[in-house]
Design an enzyme around this catalytic site. Structure first.
Site, PDB file in Angstrom:
ATOM      1  N   ARG A  38      17.727  20.521  15.944  1.00  0.00           N
ATOM      2  CA  ARG A  38      16.817  21.511  15.351  1.00  0.00           C
ATOM      3  C   ARG A  38      15.701  21.916  16.330  1.00  0.00           C
ATOM      4  O   ARG A  38      14.542  22.082  15.937  1.00  0.00           O
ATOM      5  CB  ARG A  38      16.227  20.982  14.049  1.00  0.00           C
ATOM      6  CG  ARG A  38      16.351  22.005  12.947  1.00  0.00           C
ATOM      7  CD  ARG A  38      15.922  21.450  11.612  1.00  0.00           C
ATOM      8  NE  ARG A  38      17.073  21.021  10.830  1.00  0.00           N
ATOM      9  CZ  ARG A  38      17.008  20.243   9.760  1.00  0.00           C
ATOM     10  NH1 ARG A  38      15.850  19.802   9.341  1.00  0.00           N
ATOM     11  NH2 ARG A  38      18.088  19.920   9.113  1.00  0.00           N
TER      12      ARG A  38
ATOM     13  N   ARG B 252      11.417  25.649  12.399  1.00  0.00           N
ATOM     14  CA  ARG B 252      10.165  26.099  11.800  1.00  0.00           C
ATOM     15  C   ARG B 252       8.913  25.615  12.508  1.00  0.00           C
ATOM     16  O   ARG B 252       7.835  26.155  12.299  1.00  0.00           O
ATOM     17  CB  ARG B 252      10.108  25.637  10.328  1.00  0.00           C
ATOM     18  CG  ARG B 252      10.699  26.646   9.383  1.00  0.00           C
ATOM     19  CD  ARG B 252      10.204  26.392   7.958  1.00  0.00           C
ATOM     20  NE  ARG B 252      10.899  25.273   7.349  1.00  0.00           N
ATOM     21  CZ  ARG B 252      10.405  24.524   6.366  1.00  0.00           C
ATOM     22  NH1 ARG B 252       9.170  24.771   5.908  1.00  0.00           N
ATOM     23  NH2 ARG B 252      11.104  23.549   5.847  1.00  0.00           N
TER      24      ARG B 252
ATOM     25  N   ARG C  49      11.570  34.620  11.211  1.00  0.00           N
ATOM     26  CA  ARG C  49      11.923  34.336   9.822  1.00  0.00           C
ATOM     27  C   ARG C  49      11.085  35.136   8.813  1.00  0.00           C
ATOM     28  O   ARG C  49      11.474  35.256   7.654  1.00  0.00           O
ATOM     29  CB  ARG C  49      11.825  32.837   9.539  1.00  0.00           C
ATOM     30  CG  ARG C  49      13.028  32.010  10.009  1.00  0.00           C
ATOM     31  CD  ARG C  49      14.308  32.412   9.275  1.00  0.00           C
ATOM     32  NE  ARG C  49      14.077  32.533   7.836  1.00  0.00           N
ATOM     33  CZ  ARG C  49      13.896  31.513   7.002  1.00  0.00           C
ATOM     34  NH1 ARG C  49      13.949  30.268   7.455  1.00  0.00           N
ATOM     35  NH2 ARG C  49      13.668  31.722   5.735  1.00  0.00           N
TER      36      ARG C  49
ATOM     37  N   ASP D 140      24.122  26.786  10.727  1.00  0.00           N
ATOM     38  CA  ASP D 140      23.856  25.814   9.672  1.00  0.00           C
ATOM     39  C   ASP D 140      25.167  25.148   9.260  1.00  0.00           C
ATOM     40  O   ASP D 140      26.244  25.682   9.527  1.00  0.00           O
ATOM     41  CB  ASP D 140      23.215  26.523   8.467  1.00  0.00           C
ATOM     42  CG  ASP D 140      22.671  25.523   7.455  1.00  0.00           C
ATOM     43  OD1 ASP D 140      21.601  24.940   7.707  1.00  0.00           O
ATOM     44  OD2 ASP D 140      23.346  25.289   6.437  1.00  0.00           O
TER      45      ASP D 140
ATOM     46  N   TYR E 186      27.044  18.066  -0.302  1.00  0.00           N
ATOM     47  CA  TYR E 186      26.388  19.313  -0.730  1.00  0.00           C
ATOM     48  C   TYR E 186      27.179  19.981  -1.858  1.00  0.00           C
ATOM     49  O   TYR E 186      26.609  20.501  -2.816  1.00  0.00           O
ATOM     50  CB  TYR E 186      26.249  20.275   0.446  1.00  0.00           C
ATOM     51  CG  TYR E 186      25.150  19.926   1.428  1.00  0.00           C
ATOM     52  CD1 TYR E 186      23.809  20.110   1.089  1.00  0.00           C
ATOM     53  CD2 TYR E 186      25.433  19.419   2.687  1.00  0.00           C
ATOM     54  CE1 TYR E 186      22.795  19.802   1.986  1.00  0.00           C
ATOM     55  CE2 TYR E 186      24.423  19.106   3.597  1.00  0.00           C
ATOM     56  CZ  TYR E 186      23.107  19.298   3.244  1.00  0.00           C
ATOM     57  OH  TYR E 186      22.107  18.994   4.123  1.00  0.00           O
TER      58      TYR E 186
END
Lengths: 349, 349
Positions: free
Chosen positions: B34, B38, B47, B83, B160
């Site tokens: 990552r 963010r 974003r 992702d 998931y």
């Protein structure tokens, strides 16, 4: 109320206590973390009448809940019905159990200076209801059933103080630990002193042994555990360990097992993330162990529950000093008949 | 677009690829899971213009994000910006990324029969944007920077599908696994076939290597991993591993490391829950390893970041085949200057 001398206490000869001392036993003793909990309809019925924290603070009810559970399940030990967090209230943390979210602390420790307002536990009478629960639980159970007192470990309690409740990854806790090392050690030392007094008070009130729950410390690696946690867990356990067997339990990281043993505990609690034999090897076969079925196995069919229970017993290999338990607490929604199946399977050996 | 033959591809001689093959290197290569995320203001600015899933599906932007990040940080490899979950869409899962909660799957797999509606990935063109991202990322970077493709591992993707998103303890997933074993194996086999094709397609599109993320499998013990997961992870990896180096990463349980290696991967990703040397020993020193600084260390002061980085390098002990990385992804809120400090410290050795 004080404990009778060990020699005079018939509970010392119970299956559970002999296993703690690694003496020979006719069969493996069994009890379950959170054996009295939301999965039981009787428990849910009581909780419809009274809030969780109120239940913890009402010794008569707390004792009733555990006594009824021990009788219903036929387990070999009674852990007092209580919680890790009420100890934090007399230390100045403002605790609430909300219906949906679980525990919330309204004045969390976030900055280094906040540690100063975490008070020493001057007087265990501030949590005297727990000692009353110990005595009442003991009074209501036969001599074959020892009573286990317990406390949260310094890391786990500090985690709740910092996160303001539970957490997925304990990120704020670890940030605090890495950023404010001196304040971290101050916080954990305060908690360790409180925990030490609290465990000893539970033994004085009639518990035969105590368990230290480091439920969330598995988010750390071994180097961090040694540096930031081990001295405090050792301090929390030392005095109780001079008087009685201590179960030292952590979840979440099998690589910590040798360090847990180093910190103390005559019995080491092992979660399901490692097979029991390898876990016991990591702890050292000269100590007793407790564990380690995955609580989620209890959602399978009864045959699977029985088979997996036997597999854990097989990993223990008949060595002296195995106490059967789950790797963590019984989950809400667990079918009661599967809990009974597990206990029957342990008893059949 | 297809990969040039290995001998003709200058990226094969990069620091990263040599470390994957355990060849001698001038210094330890470094990249971060990552690394484009963010915590970076540039990323947050993009974003604000475009949603997460839309960004993943716009190869030009995905490539730009990673290329800018590699240039800014000076890392030794570019993982494509993508992702784990878009692969599930052509398999029939209805995926959404919500602002607050992260990924949500609107039609989760809850009963055994639900597995029947999880479709085979007939055609990787349905996720062709990922292959375009590989090509565009590669085209924008110098020959010294290899491109890493990736996919979620069968357990993690199944998790998931069943939980309908992320989870703290993966309780529903494990309940499904224990209760519906045949349907579980069917589900994981479907996912494994899709992952296998998807990884190979990324290599065909120009990636030099691929990483399989089993981010959440650490909630299982070794016996369960062997029975319920290992065959599927092996199947997912096998074809890609015949063509290129594969990094096999899991988080959450060091006791799984030998089994991860058994399932496959020329490089095993190790999280921070074990010290790198013991982790490498568990994997076997004949394989390369990637890891393993705790990402939360990056919230400490720069001196601590530097010291802890050096400690990881010391645990690697100069053995061939260490790729420096975190034990998990960079967290939102991580100070950029600390990421730069870490990278500088690795480069200085």
């Amino acid at each position: 109320m004080t404990t009778p001398p060990v020699a005079a206490d018939p509970r010392q000869q119970s299956l559970m206590m002999r296993a703690c001392r690694r003496e020979p036993v006719e069969r493996t003793p069994v009890w379950l973390m959170r054996q009295a909990g939301r999965y039981l309809p009787e428990y849910r019925a009581i909780r419809e009448q009274v809030g969780f924290l109120e239940l913890c603070k009402t010794p008569r009810l707390s004792a009733e809940v555990m006594i009824a559970t021990v009788e219903r399940l036929g387990v070999d030990a009674a852990i007092i019905f209580s919680d890790l967090l009420p100890l934090l209230e007399p230390m100045g943390l403002d605790l609430e159990f909300t219906a949906g979210e679980g525990p919330v602390i309204h004045n969390p420790v976030r900055e280094a200076a906040d540690v100063q307002r975490v008070r020493e536990l001057a007087d265990v009478d501030r949590v005297g209801f727990v000692m009353d629960t110990v005595a009442a639980t003991r009074a209501g159970l036969p001599d074959s059933i020892p009573v286990i007192g317990f406390a949260g470990a310094p890391f786990t309690l500090a985690g709740y103080c910092i996160e303001a409740g539970t957490s997925k990854a304990w990120t704020l806790t670890k940030q605090f630990m890495y950023r404010h090392e001196a304040a971290w050690h101050d916080l954990l030392a305060r908690i360790a002193r409180a925990v030490s007094r609290y465990l000893v008070a539970q033994l004085d009130a009639g518990a035969q042994l105590v368990q230290l729950f480091d439920s969330w410390v598995g988010c750390l690696g071994p180097d961090d555990y040694r540096r930031y946690v081990l001295p405090h867990s050792r301090a929390a356990l030392a005095e109780a360990a001079r008087r009685a067997p201590v179960i030292h339990f952590a979840s979440g990281n099998p690589a910590l097992l040798p360090l847990l043993a180093e910190a103390g505990g005559s019995v080491i609690g092992i979660d399901w993330r490692i097979d029991l034999e390898r876990g016991w090897e990591a702890v050292g076969f000269e100590r007793a162990v407790q564990g380690n079925l995955d609580p989620i196995v209890l959602f399978a069919d009864r045959q699977t529950v029985r088979q997996r229970t036997r597999e854990v017993l097989a990993r223990a290999g008949g060595r002296p000093g195995h106490i059967f338990n789950l790797g963590h607490g019984v989950l809400p929604g667990t079918p009661v008949e599967n809990v009974l199946e597990l206990i029957a399977a342990v008893k059949e050996g």
